[in-house]
Design a protein around this motif. Structure first.
Motif, short mmCIF file in Angstrom:
data_model
loop_
_atom_site.label_atom_id
_atom_site.label_comp_id
_atom_site.label_asym_id
_atom_site.label_seq_id
_atom_site.Cartn_x
_atom_site.Cartn_y
_atom_site.Cartn_z
N LEU A 292 0.85 -1.19 0.00
CA LEU A 292 0.00 0.00 0.00
C LEU A 292 0.88 1.24 0.00
CD1 LEU A 292 -2.76 -0.69 2.69
CD2 LEU A 292 -2.94 -0.98 0.22
N LEU B 225 -3.78 -0.05 -4.95
CA LEU B 225 -2.95 -0.06 -3.75
C LEU B 225 -2.49 1.33 -3.33
CD1 LEU B 225 -0.76 -3.24 -4.43
CD2 LEU B 225 -2.66 -3.01 -2.83
N VAL C 222 -9.55 0.32 3.79
CA VAL C 222 -8.83 -0.74 3.08
C VAL C 222 -9.26 -2.11 3.60
CG1 VAL C 222 -6.56 -1.78 2.72
CG2 VAL C 222 -6.84 0.69 2.49
N PHE D 226 -3.04 -7.08 0.82
CA PHE D 226 -1.74 -6.38 0.83
C PHE D 226 -0.86 -7.03 1.89
CE2 PHE D 226 -4.43 -4.37 3.95
CZ PHE D 226 -3.61 -4.01 5.00
#
Length: 371
Positions: free
Chosen positions: A207, A242, A261, A268
């Motif tokens: 990220l 991302l 997220v 991730f």
């Protein structure tokens, strides 16, 4: 809001006498003569040190500054200004003292200025364009000898607006190659190094936390560029999903973004946060959700604020050279004020940086040299 850098302890003690300063009392004020006697120099030498005269031996300057600090001597700025045309005061304009980076930068600037006999007035702009212009054009500019200005609201096309009579040194990443000296950090290179640190651990879905949509010039834009360069060098594809946008760079923004997220189900294995506050907020939310740092997700921040040493786990981060930025900016500003840089074109300076690996990213595998 103004914060004066010259506030001192109420109980000031020297080898000869004690002065108590409280609520309007000034029964036995310390004088320049007292400083001269303690430092074993002339009153003129004390005056030269206070006014940052360049032709003072380092050991003499150190002795005088130590005497000033020990005695708690406060120069009469009004009288000094009438004599020399200078006040011995510089201004530091920053966006927000609530942001830990700017608070620690202010502390570093005040320390660097104090070593040179200067006081500092701090003004918060809130990062708002009109407020920044109001400060630069306001009557308080006549109260200071020079300005350190951390730009946030103005943009590159506004460079001409900072061409003011008062000596000025720019900080930050909004205006490059403008009409004033500029001290900044290596945002692209430092962010690239931070991203490479997590890639070396085996992370592949990183990220980028802290982006500002459409920004190119500015901390967020430059750090995103460094992130993308690191992915490209490692042949890891850049994935738009991302890149996580935030409004501002406070801990609450990092926490809120991480909740989004996690709620989206996006996979991730690492986080490159564009500052430490974002990283700390995001890490707290991940841990509350049951993710283990760094076993499940590795994370690194940027700025090396003091708090990063005491989080659990301690936060890996980038030291962007904050102390070097403060020292260099104060020195360059005083060179402009004192005429030592007269005739020089505007100067650009980038501080050095280093990646600091701590518990939040684990240990980097040992690289075996190629034979």
């Amino acid at each position: 809001m103004w914060v004066a850098a010259s506030a001192r302890s109420n109980d000031v003690t020297s080898g000869r006498k004690t002065t108590i300063l409280s609520s309007g009392e000034d029964e036995m004020a310390i004088t320049m003569r007292d400083v001269a006697e303690m430092a074993a120099v002339s009153i003129k030498t004390v005056s030269n040190v206070i006014n940052d005269h360049p032709n003072i031996k380092p050991e003499t300057r150190s002795r005088v500054l130590s005497a000033i600090e020990d005695l708690g001597y406060q120069p009469n700025l009004s009288a000094r200004g009438l004599r020399s045309g200078r006040t011995g005061v510089i201004s530091l304009i920053i966006p927000d003292l609530k942001n830990a980076y700017f608070a620690e930068l202010a502390d570093a600037v005040m320390t660097a200025a104090s070593k040179r006999g200067q006081a500092v007035i701090i003004e918060q702009s809130g990062g708002e364009r009109e407020r920044e212009l109001q400060i630069l054009r306001g009557p308080r500019m006549r109260m200071v000898d020079g300005v350190l200005y951390s730009v946030l609201g103005l943009e590159q096309e506004d460079a001409d607006l900072i061409n003011i009579p008062t000596p000025i040194v720019l900080l930050g990443e909004r205006i490059f190659n403008g009409p004033a000296d500029h001290v900044t950090m290596q945002n692209v290179e430092a962010s690239q190094a931070a991203t490479e640190h997590l890639l070396e651990l085996g992370c592949t879905r990183l990220l980028a936390l802290g982006a500002h949509p459409g920004e190119v010039i500015g901390s967020a834009g430059l750090r995103l560029e460094g992130y993308r360069r690191a992915l490209n060098r490692a042949s890891v594809p850049y994935r738009e999903e991302l890149t996580v946008d935030v409004q501002t760079w406070h801990r609450a923004d990092g926490a809120q973004a991480m909740r989004r997220v996690l709620g989206s189900g996006l996979a991730f294995d690492g986080v490159v946060a564009f500052n430490d506050s974002l990283a700390l907020g995001a890490m707290s939310v991940m841990q509350d959700a049951g993710l283990k740092v760094p076993d499940d997700v590795a994370i690194i921040g940027f700025d090396d604020i003091d708090e990063t040493r005491y989080s659990l786990p301690a936060l890996s981060t980038v030291d962007p050279g904050r102390q070097e930025i403060a020292e260099t900016a104060v020195r360059m500003l005083l060179e402009r004020i004192n005429g030592a840089a007269a005739g020089l074109a505007p100067r650009e300076f980038e501080s050095s940086f280093k990646v600091i690996a701590r518990g939040s990213s684990g240990r980097v595998p040992v690289k075996v040299p190629h034979s």
